[in-house]
Motif scaffolding. Structure first.
Motif: not given
Length: 206
Positions: A23-45
């Protein structure tokens, strides 16, 4: 130019040596979006409309996850069940994702020899990925071979960094459309592609 969406699913990222560096490497690439599902939806909603919009905004969909019990962590399955709706992602009128590309980026404790006919896990890794492949095809997407980091339990930091570097180069090459689809479909794993590190030189992440 292509836009890449990483649908990242790892319930214990703080304990992962490999995915953290990927992920650290992916963050450095333009035009790449990281959607962290467990961070964004800890309650699975899951916010279905938000996820649909993200899919529409990107050309290449990446399912990144550890290989848990021959599949992916539960939240990624929940995402598939809710977001890929009939009449939108598949079915007679479900053409929203038509023409997009999809592939898995995954880690496994077992090494490649464990995933072979007669190996410890009995079947090749690609057999276990058939549900992902069929999901992509049902949604009228093209399914590509995986980027597979295997044998992670015995991997040292140098090897992890090497895989992370390959991942960085792959993402950059895909975003800049430097690899032909013919070359992608000819390989069994995307980490086997020869990717020149100099591809990164124009934005300072070598």
């Amino acid at each position: 130019m292509a836009r890449l969406l990483i649908l990242f699913a790892h319930p214990l990222l703080e304990k992962s040596r490999v995915h953290h560096q990927l992920l650290e490497q992916a963050k450095n690439i333009p035009d790449v979006t990281i959607n962290d599902l467990y961070q964004n939806y800890p309650d699975f909603d899951i916010d279905i409309e938000k996820e649909k919009n993200l899919l529409l905004q990107h050309d290449i969909i990446i399912w990144q996850h550890p290989f848990y019990w021959y599949s992916a962590p539960a939240l990624l399955k929940q995402w598939q069940d809710l977001v890929l709706e009939h009449g939108w992602a598949y079915g007679k009128k479900g053409t929203a994702l038509q023409g997009k590309k999809a592939f898995n980026v995954m880690t496994s404790g077992g090494a490649s020899e464990a995933y072979a006919e007669g190996g410890y896990n009995r079947y090749p890794i690609h057999d276990y990925l058939k549900p992902f492949e069929q999901t992509a095809l049902l949604c009228r997407m093209t399914y590509w071979p995986p980027f597979w980091v295997n044998g992670v339990h015995r991997m040292d930091q140098h090897e992890i960094r090497e895989y992370a570097s390959r991942y960085r180069n792959l993402l950059f090459a895909l975003s800049r459309e430097l690899i032909t689809e013919e070359a992608i479909l000819k390989t069994t794993e995307l980490n086997h592609l020869f990717l020149n590190p100099s591809m990164q030189s124009d934005h300072g992440t070598t």
